[in-house]
Design a protein around this motif. Sequence first.
Motif, PDB file in Angstrom:
ATOM      1  N   ASN A  85       0.852  -1.206   0.079  1.00  0.00           N
ATOM      2  CA  ASN A  85      -0.016  -0.047   0.024  1.00  0.00           C
ATOM      3  C   ASN A  85       0.893   1.235  -0.078  1.00  0.00           C
ATOM      4  N   GLU A  86       0.800   1.989  -0.920  1.00  0.00           N
ATOM      5  CA  GLU A  86       1.593   3.115  -1.374  1.00  0.00           C
ATOM      6  C   GLU A  86       1.164   4.226  -0.186  1.00  0.00           C
ATOM      7  N   ASP A  87       0.034   4.218   0.166  1.00  0.00           N
ATOM      8  CA  ASP A  87      -0.479   5.116   1.252  1.00  0.00           C
ATOM      9  C   ASP A  87      -0.089   4.944   2.567  1.00  0.00           C
ATOM     10  N   ASP A  88       0.692   3.827   2.928  1.00  0.00           N
ATOM     11  CA  ASP A  88       1.130   3.368   4.110  1.00  0.00           C
ATOM     12  C   ASP A  88       2.525   4.312   4.373  1.00  0.00           C
ATOM     13  N   GLU A  89       2.719   4.631   5.897  1.00  0.00           N
ATOM     14  CA  GLU A  89       3.967   5.090   5.976  1.00  0.00           C
ATOM     15  C   GLU A  89       5.027   4.533   5.416  1.00  0.00           C
ATOM     16  N   PHE A  90       5.913   5.261   4.867  1.00  0.00           N
ATOM     17  CA  PHE A  90       7.313   4.175   4.119  1.00  0.00           C
ATOM     18  C   PHE A  90       8.006   3.331   5.286  1.00  0.00           C
ATOM     19  N   MET A  91       7.912   2.143   4.918  1.00  0.00           N
ATOM     20  CA  MET A  91       8.682   1.186   5.615  1.00  0.00           C
ATOM     21  C   MET A  91       7.897   0.658   6.901  1.00  0.00           C
ATOM     22  N   SER A  92       6.674   0.881   6.849  1.00  0.00           N
ATOM     23  CA  SER A  92       5.694   0.292   7.923  1.00  0.00           C
ATOM     24  C   SER A  92       6.150  -1.049   8.105  1.00  0.00           C
ATOM     25  N   ALA A  93       5.398  -1.297   9.389  1.00  0.00           N
ATOM     26  CA  ALA A  93       5.695  -2.708  10.037  1.00  0.00           C
ATOM     27  C   ALA A  93       5.189  -3.690   8.894  1.00  0.00           C
ATOM     28  N   ASN A  94       4.229  -3.427   8.210  1.00  0.00           N
ATOM     29  CA  ASN A  94       3.696  -4.266   7.195  1.00  0.00           C
ATOM     30  C   ASN A  94       4.506  -4.567   6.078  1.00  0.00           C
ATOM     31  N   GLN A  95       4.923  -3.351   5.595  1.00  0.00           N
ATOM     32  CA  GLN A  95       6.071  -3.402   4.505  1.00  0.00           C
ATOM     33  C   GLN A  95       7.387  -4.153   4.852  1.00  0.00           C
ATOM     34  N   ARG A  96       7.945  -3.827   5.832  1.00  0.00           N
ATOM     35  CA  ARG A  96       8.932  -4.706   6.490  1.00  0.00           C
ATOM     36  C   ARG A  96       8.886  -6.144   6.581  1.00  0.00           C
ATOM     37  N   ALA A  97       7.662  -6.696   7.096  1.00  0.00           N
ATOM     38  CA  ALA A  97       7.387  -7.992   7.198  1.00  0.00           C
ATOM     39  C   ALA A  97       7.189  -8.369   5.620  1.00  0.00           C
ATOM     40  N   TYR A  98       6.552  -7.720   4.867  1.00  0.00           N
ATOM     41  CA  TYR A  98       6.474  -8.185   3.586  1.00  0.00           C
ATOM     42  C   TYR A  98       7.672  -8.325   2.922  1.00  0.00           C
ATOM     43  N   PHE A  99       8.682  -7.472   2.815  1.00  0.00           N
ATOM     44  CA  PHE A  99      10.097  -7.558   2.399  1.00  0.00           C
ATOM     45  C   PHE A  99      11.052  -8.516   3.023  1.00  0.00           C
ATOM     46  N   ARG A 100      10.683  -8.877   4.213  1.00  0.00           N
ATOM     47  CA  ARG A 100      11.579  -9.829   5.162  1.00  0.00           C
ATOM     48  C   ARG A 100      11.215 -11.175   4.249  1.00  0.00           C
ATOM     49  N   ALA A 101       9.642 -11.314   4.246  1.00  0.00           N
ATOM     50  CA  ALA A 101       9.378 -12.733   3.768  1.00  0.00           C
ATOM     51  C   ALA A 101       9.688 -12.960   2.237  1.00  0.00           C
ATOM     52  N   LYS A 102       9.705 -11.896   1.532  1.00  0.00           N
ATOM     53  CA  LYS A 102      10.092 -11.954  -0.038  1.00  0.00           C
ATOM     54  C   LYS A 102      11.659 -12.358   0.072  1.00  0.00           C
ATOM     55  N   LEU A 103      12.315 -11.583   0.836  1.00  0.00           N
ATOM     56  CA  LEU A 103      13.732 -12.003   0.643  1.00  0.00           C
ATOM     57  C   LEU A 103      13.992 -13.369   1.232  1.00  0.00           C
ATOM     58  N   ASN A 104      13.459 -13.705   2.361  1.00  0.00           N
ATOM     59  CA  ASN A 104      13.656 -15.112   2.955  1.00  0.00           C
ATOM     60  C   ASN A 104      13.320 -16.284   1.876  1.00  0.00           C
ATOM     61  N   ALA A 105      12.092 -16.005   1.206  1.00  0.00           N
ATOM     62  CA  ALA A 105      11.518 -16.932   0.365  1.00  0.00           C
ATOM     63  C   ALA A 105      12.737 -16.981  -0.854  1.00  0.00           C
ATOM     64  N   TRP A 106      12.884 -15.801  -1.433  1.00  0.00           N
ATOM     65  CA  TRP A 106      14.089 -15.870  -2.559  1.00  0.00           C
ATOM     66  C   TRP A 106      15.497 -16.604  -2.003  1.00  0.00           C
ATOM     67  N   LYS A 107      16.012 -16.381  -0.777  1.00  0.00           N
ATOM     68  CA  LYS A 107      17.288 -16.921  -0.328  1.00  0.00           C
ATOM     69  C   LYS A 107      16.910 -18.536  -0.322  1.00  0.00           C
ATOM     70  N   ASN A 108      15.820 -18.883   0.131  1.00  0.00           N
ATOM     71  CA  ASN A 108      15.323 -20.275   0.449  1.00  0.00           C
ATOM     72  C   ASN A 108      15.184 -20.997  -1.165  1.00  0.00           C
ATOM     73  N   ASP A 109      14.726 -20.125  -1.953  1.00  0.00           N
ATOM     74  CA  ASP A 109      14.439 -20.834  -3.464  1.00  0.00           C
ATOM     75  C   ASP A 109      16.051 -21.202  -3.913  1.00  0.00           C
ATOM     76  N   ILE A 110      16.992 -20.071  -3.796  1.00  0.00           N
ATOM     77  CA  ILE A 110      18.364 -20.229  -4.277  1.00  0.00           C
ATOM     78  C   ILE A 110      19.086 -21.433  -3.551  1.00  0.00           C
ATOM     79  N   LEU A 111      18.794 -21.534  -2.227  1.00  0.00           N
ATOM     80  CA  LEU A 111      19.563 -22.514  -1.400  1.00  0.00           C
ATOM     81  C   LEU A 111      18.954 -24.049  -1.838  1.00  0.00           C
ATOM     82  N   ARG A 112      17.590 -24.210  -2.085  1.00  0.00           N
ATOM     83  CA  ARG A 112      17.070 -25.448  -2.631  1.00  0.00           C
ATOM     84  C   ARG A 112      17.619 -25.736  -3.952  1.00  0.00           C
TER      85      ARG A 112
END
Length: 139
Positions: free
Chosen positions: A13-40
Amino acid sequence: MSEKIDLSNFVLNEDDEFMSANQRAYFRAKLNAWKNDILREARETLEHLAEESANHPDLADRASSETDRAIELRARDRQRKLISKIDAALQRLDEGTYGYCEETGEPIGLKRLDARPIATLSIEAQERHERREKVYRDE
């Protein structure tokens, strides 16, 4: 916000405060999923290389196998470097600096981060960097 985010349904949501808790959690999940795919993929490659290590009696088969092996290893090396960039992005998330341009300190932008979650420069700073690099490379 829970660390468990369904990446397929989450909408930034572009209307949320930049790097809100939701956005941080989203990017953390995205980065971890990407890393797990590479490791697999790396584990699968290692298993494949172990199976392929059979001694080929035909010289052409052996040469082809060695070429394939070299290509796989180069790809894994690039992915190893990518994992270190993902780890650095996760570190920036922990430190609270994720999403901000290393050069200007300005927000990078959610669309850019969504497309390239390991980005460390805003689009403008990246373009300046690439122009400088091109000038020095052409000399």
